[in-house]
Every structure is written in C-alpha cells, then in structure tokens.
Design an enzyme around this catalytic site. Structure first.
Site, PDB file in Angstrom:
ATOM      1  N   SER A  15     -86.237   6.760  15.816  1.00  0.00           N
ATOM      2  CA  SER A  15     -86.884   7.900  15.161  1.00  0.00           C
ATOM      3  C   SER A  15     -87.742   8.658  16.159  1.00  0.00           C
ATOM      4  CB  SER A  15     -87.759   7.426  13.983  1.00  0.00           C
ATOM      5  OG  SER A  15     -88.822   6.616  14.459  1.00  0.00           O
ATOM      6  N   CYS A  84     -90.234   4.986  24.679  1.00  0.00           N
ATOM      7  CA  CYS A  84     -90.857   5.725  23.581  1.00  0.00           C
ATOM      8  C   CYS A  84     -91.377   4.811  22.470  1.00  0.00           C
ATOM      9  CB  CYS A  84     -89.867   6.713  22.967  1.00  0.00           C
ATOM     10  SG  CYS A  84     -89.370   8.057  24.057  1.00  0.00           S
ATOM     11  N   TYR A 159    -105.376   2.326  20.078  1.00  0.00           N
ATOM     12  CA  TYR A 159    -104.321   3.242  20.519  1.00  0.00           C
ATOM     13  C   TYR A 159    -104.693   3.915  21.838  1.00  0.00           C
ATOM     14  CZ  TYR A 159    -100.880   7.027  20.287  1.00  0.00           C
ATOM     15  OH  TYR A 159     -99.855   7.905  20.564  1.00  0.00           O
ATOM     16  N   THR A 194     -93.499  13.999  14.434  1.00  0.00           N
ATOM     17  CA  THR A 194     -92.765  12.755  14.248  1.00  0.00           C
ATOM     18  C   THR A 194     -92.981  12.259  12.817  1.00  0.00           C
ATOM     19  OG1 THR A 194     -94.653  11.431  14.963  1.00  0.00           O
ATOM     20  CG2 THR A 194     -93.122  12.196  16.684  1.00  0.00           C
TER      21      THR A 194
END
Length: 253
Positions: A15, A84, A159, A194
C-alpha cells in the site's frame, strides 16, 4: 542506473508509498519483488504490476533472508532496494495512564529503523558481489525517512526517533559502501495521501492541509515514486536525505 534493466526489491509494497513505487518500477520495465506483511493486499498489487509477492516481516532476520533469497532466485540479485515499510502509531511519552509502554516505542523503532537496516544489510551484501556497470556502479538503496525526523510533533517521539535514525544512517552507509559502487540515499516525505492519512476524518485532513505551503495539498504517492526513480537514475545522488514536503515545517502539534 537505468531502473528498467535491473531487478528491484520494494518493502512496504502492499500500500501507500511502497505500492506506488512498485507500480512505477513495473511501468519502467523492471522486475519487481514486493515485500510486505499483508499477504492479501500484497497479492493484489503483485497482480496489478506483474511483480513477485513475498510475505516478509522486515523486523525478523530469517524472514528477510528468505525473502531476499526468493527474490534472487526469481529475478537475480537486486541492484535496487527501496525501503518503504513503516508504521506511525501516536503515543505520548507520558500520557493519561502514565509512561508510554516500552514495547510500543520498541515496536516502532524495530519496524522503521531496524527493518530498514535489516533489508539494507542483505541487499548491500549481494550488491557488492555483482559485476560493476559501465560507470562502476553496482547498486542503489533508497530508504524512507520523514520530515518528522526534523520536526517531530507531540505524540511522535517513537516515530520521529525511528525516522531520525533512518536519516542519520544515510551518510555513514553511503560512505562505507562507496568503495563497492553502491549508493545510499533517503527521502524524507512530508504529508502524503497514504491510507494512514486518508483514513483520518475529513476535518482533520483539512486542518493538516492548511499548514502545507505549496502545493496546498497532500503529496501523491506516485510523486514519491518519481523521486525514487530520479535518485536511481542520477549517479550524483549519494549520502543525501531529500525532503519531499511542499515546504512544510510541522508545528509542535
């Protein structure tokens, strides 16, 4: 390096940025191995692109080794790797229920940073054994950082730390692998459309877009993919982290 004539491995290919990258390489004529945990979505992208779907947990050494071996058996050793695969759960260091559980922080670092290194080490080892191309190049590795590496927001400690690690990994890896003719670069995307972003309520999306200078919208995954192909095709791009963010500088929250 001409991407159309060399095997490619893309992680996180089921995705978002990874799927768009797999599509771009397939359209360029590359043989693409698609790696992801999500077998169903991965099979769909593989069917669309004609690529090879390989379920893989990037955080696991044995799983990654099997995946690279399968890709090599099918297409030959990859000269191009694009990492990715990533996750971005929010969590404050100290929340209403106390300190953030350590395993939550570790999971984000494991997928985003260790997973990136895991595939990089395996792909690079294979690349160093290949015959050099006309310009001496043997391979290209493109990793995915984030603007959060520089302007991480409240709730993004894990993150931001993981993506900061990816950014910091770029130059030493490029310096080490230079003698083998292997380039390493990274892209630091801003806010892209996304599934992780488009699943947010519309009012949240609108508030986010309000802070993006120009273009005044989310980035398109195919625009990320175009940058990947540009890096692969330009031999002077090495050791750099390229911001792809429409001049966005994220606010504290």
């Amino acid at each position: 390096m001409n991407p159309s004539t060399h095997p490619v491995i893309v992680t996180g290919a089921a995705s978002g940025l990874g799927a768009a990258t797999a599509r771009a390489f397939a359209e360029a004529g590359s043989k693409v191995a698609l790696l992801d945990l999500s077998a169903d979505r991965l099979a769909s992208v593989a069917a669309e692109t004609g690529g090879l779907a390989i379920p893989c947990d990037v955080t696991d050494a044995a799983s990654a080794e099997r995946a690279v071996a399968m890709a090599t058996a099918a297409h030959g050793p990859a000269r191009i790797l694009v990492n990715c695969a990533g996750i971005a759960p929010a969590g404050r260091i100290v929340g209403r229920d106390g300190p953030q559980p350590l395993d939550e922080f570790a999971r984000v670092v494991s997928v985003n940073l260790i997973g990136t290194f895991n595939l990089m080490r395996l792909a690079a080892a294979a690349m160093t054994t290949l015959e050099p191309l006309e310009d001496g190049e043997r391979g290209v590795i493109v990793n995915t950082a984030s603007v959060a590496a520089y302007e991480g927001q409240i709730g993004q400690a894990a993150y931001a730390a993981s993506k900061g690690g990816v950014a910091s990994l770029t130059l030493p890896a490029a310096r080490e692998l230079a003698r083998h003719g292997v380039r390493v670069a990274a892209i630091a995307p801003g806010l892209f459309g996304t599934p992780m972003v488009t699943a947010m309520p519309q009012e949240v999306q609108d508030a986010i877009v309000a802070n993006i200078p120009f273009p005044h919208r989310f980035g398109k995954p195919e625009e990320y993919a175009r940058m990947v192909l540009s890096i692969v095709g330009n031999p002077m791009v090495n050791g750099s982290v390229i911001r792809l963010d429409a001049a966005l500088r994220m606010q504290p929250k």
